[in-house]
Write a protein that holds these residues in place. Structure first.
Motif, PDB file in Angstrom:
ATOM      1  N   CYS A 147       0.845  -1.186   0.000  1.00  0.00           N
ATOM      2  CA  CYS A 147       0.000   0.000   0.000  1.00  0.00           C
ATOM      3  C   CYS A 147       0.887   1.246   0.000  1.00  0.00           C
ATOM      4  N   THR A 148       0.606   2.166  -0.913  1.00  0.00           N
ATOM      5  CA  THR A 148       1.314   3.435  -1.002  1.00  0.00           C
ATOM      6  C   THR A 148       0.275   4.547  -0.932  1.00  0.00           C
ATOM      7  N   VAL A 149       0.500   5.504  -0.031  1.00  0.00           N
ATOM      8  CA  VAL A 149      -0.451   6.593   0.165  1.00  0.00           C
ATOM      9  C   VAL A 149       0.255   7.921  -0.078  1.00  0.00           C
ATOM     10  N   SER A 150      -0.403   8.806  -0.827  1.00  0.00           N
ATOM     11  CA  SER A 150       0.132  10.148  -1.034  1.00  0.00           C
ATOM     12  C   SER A 150      -0.997  11.160  -0.895  1.00  0.00           C
ATOM     13  N   GLN A 151      -0.603  12.394  -0.643  1.00  0.00           N
ATOM     14  CA  GLN A 151      -1.547  13.507  -0.540  1.00  0.00           C
ATOM     15  C   GLN A 151      -1.309  14.438  -1.723  1.00  0.00           C
ATOM     16  N   GLN A 152      -2.384  14.887  -2.344  1.00  0.00           N
ATOM     17  CA  GLN A 152      -2.281  15.803  -3.478  1.00  0.00           C
ATOM     18  C   GLN A 152      -3.091  17.056  -3.194  1.00  0.00           C
ATOM     19  N   ARG A 153      -2.611  18.178  -3.749  1.00  0.00           N
ATOM     20  CA  ARG A 153      -3.375  19.419  -3.619  1.00  0.00           C
ATOM     21  C   ARG A 153      -3.033  20.365  -4.771  1.00  0.00           C
ATOM     22  N   ALA A 154      -4.017  21.165  -5.133  1.00  0.00           N
ATOM     23  CA  ALA A 154      -3.811  22.217  -6.129  1.00  0.00           C
ATOM     24  C   ALA A 154      -3.113  23.368  -5.426  1.00  0.00           C
ATOM     25  N   MET A 155      -2.060  23.899  -6.043  1.00  0.00           N
ATOM     26  CA  MET A 155      -1.273  24.969  -5.436  1.00  0.00           C
ATOM     27  C   MET A 155      -1.650  26.324  -6.050  1.00  0.00           C
ATOM     28  N   PRO A 156      -1.446  27.409  -5.296  1.00  0.00           N
ATOM     29  CA  PRO A 156      -1.752  28.747  -5.820  1.00  0.00           C
ATOM     30  C   PRO A 156      -0.975  29.099  -7.094  1.00  0.00           C
ATOM     31  N   ASP A 157       0.199  28.462  -7.298  1.00  0.00           N
ATOM     32  CA  ASP A 157       0.993  28.765  -8.497  1.00  0.00           C
ATOM     33  C   ASP A 157       0.513  27.988  -9.727  1.00  0.00           C
ATOM     34  N   GLY A 158      -0.619  27.268  -9.604  1.00  0.00           N
ATOM     35  CA  GLY A 158      -1.177  26.548 -10.743  1.00  0.00           C
ATOM     36  C   GLY A 158      -0.601  25.160 -10.947  1.00  0.00           C
ATOM     37  N   THR A 159       0.181  24.675  -9.986  1.00  0.00           N
ATOM     38  CA  THR A 159       0.749  23.336 -10.094  1.00  0.00           C
ATOM     39  C   THR A 159      -0.053  22.356  -9.239  1.00  0.00           C
ATOM     40  N   LEU A 160       0.212  21.070  -9.450  1.00  0.00           N
ATOM     41  CA  LEU A 160      -0.353  20.006  -8.637  1.00  0.00           C
ATOM     42  C   LEU A 160       0.782  19.464  -7.777  1.00  0.00           C
ATOM     43  N   ALA A 161       0.638  19.547  -6.455  1.00  0.00           N
ATOM     44  CA  ALA A 161       1.670  19.051  -5.547  1.00  0.00           C
ATOM     45  C   ALA A 161       1.254  17.698  -5.001  1.00  0.00           C
ATOM     46  N   GLU A 162       2.215  16.774  -4.952  1.00  0.00           N
ATOM     47  CA  GLU A 162       1.972  15.450  -4.374  1.00  0.00           C
ATOM     48  C   GLU A 162       3.033  15.195  -3.317  1.00  0.00           C
ATOM     49  N   GLN A 163       2.571  14.850  -2.113  1.00  0.00           N
ATOM     50  CA  GLN A 163       3.495  14.552  -1.022  1.00  0.00           C
ATOM     51  C   GLN A 163       3.492  13.059  -0.764  1.00  0.00           C
ATOM     52  N   LEU A 164       4.696  12.506  -0.770  1.00  0.00           N
ATOM     53  CA  LEU A 164       4.898  11.094  -0.489  1.00  0.00           C
ATOM     54  C   LEU A 164       6.044  11.024   0.503  1.00  0.00           C
ATOM     55  N   GLY A 165       5.732  10.738   1.755  1.00  0.00           N
ATOM     56  CA  GLY A 165       6.766  10.738   2.788  1.00  0.00           C
ATOM     57  C   GLY A 165       7.342  12.134   2.940  1.00  0.00           C
ATOM     58  N   PRO A 166       8.674  12.249   3.001  1.00  0.00           N
ATOM     59  CA  PRO A 166       9.298  13.556   3.237  1.00  0.00           C
ATOM     60  C   PRO A 166       9.430  14.411   1.982  1.00  0.00           C
ATOM     61  N   VAL A 167       8.995  13.900   0.824  1.00  0.00           N
ATOM     62  CA  VAL A 167       9.180  14.610  -0.444  1.00  0.00           C
ATOM     63  C   VAL A 167       7.838  15.137  -0.963  1.00  0.00           C
ATOM     64  N   THR A 168       7.841  16.399  -1.373  1.00  0.00           N
ATOM     65  CA  THR A 168       6.696  16.982  -2.075  1.00  0.00           C
ATOM     66  C   THR A 168       7.194  17.432  -3.437  1.00  0.00           C
ATOM     67  N   LEU A 169       6.550  16.929  -4.465  1.00  0.00           N
ATOM     68  CA  LEU A 169       6.919  17.268  -5.831  1.00  0.00           C
ATOM     69  C   LEU A 169       5.735  17.968  -6.476  1.00  0.00           C
ATOM     70  N   ALA A 170       5.965  19.144  -7.045  1.00  0.00           N
ATOM     71  CA  ALA A 170       4.898  19.863  -7.746  1.00  0.00           C
ATOM     72  C   ALA A 170       5.121  19.733  -9.243  1.00  0.00           C
ATOM     73  N   ALA A 171       4.020  19.542  -9.952  1.00  0.00           N
ATOM     74  CA  ALA A 171       4.103  19.362 -11.398  1.00  0.00           C
ATOM     75  C   ALA A 171       3.163  20.316 -12.111  1.00  0.00           C
ATOM     76  N   LYS A 172       3.634  20.782 -13.254  1.00  0.00           N
ATOM     77  CA  LYS A 172       2.784  21.515 -14.181  1.00  0.00           C
ATOM     78  C   LYS A 172       2.084  20.461 -15.030  1.00  0.00           C
ATOM     79  N   LEU A 173       0.766  20.561 -15.149  1.00  0.00           N
ATOM     80  CA  LEU A 173      -0.001  19.609 -15.942  1.00  0.00           C
ATOM     81  C   LEU A 173      -0.142  20.149 -17.361  1.00  0.00           C
ATOM     82  N   VAL A 174       0.302  19.359 -18.327  1.00  0.00           N
ATOM     83  CA  VAL A 174       0.290  19.785 -19.723  1.00  0.00           C
ATOM     84  C   VAL A 174      -0.647  18.855 -20.501  1.00  0.00           C
ATOM     85  N   PRO A 175      -1.899  19.304 -20.731  1.00  0.00           N
ATOM     86  CA  PRO A 175      -2.864  18.454 -21.424  1.00  0.00           C
ATOM     87  C   PRO A 175      -2.776  18.588 -22.940  1.00  0.00           C
TER      88      PRO A 175
END
Length: 175
Positions: free
Chosen positions: A82-110
């Motif tokens: 089982c792997t659990v992460s938390q995601q949230r929309a950020m004010p800078d328009g990115t999607l941040a995902e936290q997994l353990g001690p690391v949070t990585l924000a990504a720009k979504l390019v559709p």
């Protein structure tokens, strides 16, 4: 509203139907996944400390997404792991995902074929890392045969050695 829907806005409608279905609403989705581990035991240990899944070949995958605070909780059950992460929309328009001690924000390019994620910033234990120390992440999703397909490859900064790579599919249109 899911964090993906918040970040994408009207661009969500540009995605293929399986991608829209996965990101438009919370739910439970089933499919299959293959996880390729790091090539060295020390790196596999590091990946496990971060909560990343161990190597597996074509295992069952259950993804459950649910509202959580200001974002979403993604719970991935891969076989018995089982792997659990938390995601949230950020004010800078990115999607941040936290997994353990690391949070990585990504720009979504559709686009009409799917979605690419481009790393925007990385935090470790809450501290923003200089670009030199960002992991190399290649992530994309698309539709194929009515299924949501995904492919993610994460490599260590500077060395370029794989930390983890995984790919597979989910059926978000199944009822």
């Amino acid at each position: 509203m899911t964090p993906y829907a918040q970040v994408l806005g009207a661009d969500l409608d540009r995605l293929p139907s399986p991608c829209q279905a996965l990101h438009r609403a919370f739910g439970r989705f089933e499919g299959r996944i293959t996880v390729k581990p790091a090539p060295f035991p020390a790196l596999r240990f590091l990946a496990r400390l971060m909560g990343l899944p161990a190597a597996t070949r074509v295992a069952p995958l259950v993804l459950e997404t649910a509202p959580s605070g200001q974002g979403a909780c993604w719970t991935r059950v891969i076989g018995t792991q089982c792997t659990v992460s938390q995601q949230r929309a950020m004010p800078d328009g990115t999607l941040a995902e936290q997994l353990g001690p690391v949070t990585l924000a990504a720009k979504l390019v559709p686009d009409v074929e799917g979605l690419h994620l481009e790393t925007a910033w990385v935090r470790f234990l809450g501290l923003r890392l200089p670009r030199l120390f960002w992991p190399g992440v290649q992530a994309r999703e698309w539709a194929e045969g009515g299924l949501y397909r995904f492919e993610i490859d994460i490599r260590l900064p500077v060395l370029g050695t794989r930390l983890i790579a995984y790919s597979g599919w989910l059926d978000p249109l199944a009822s």
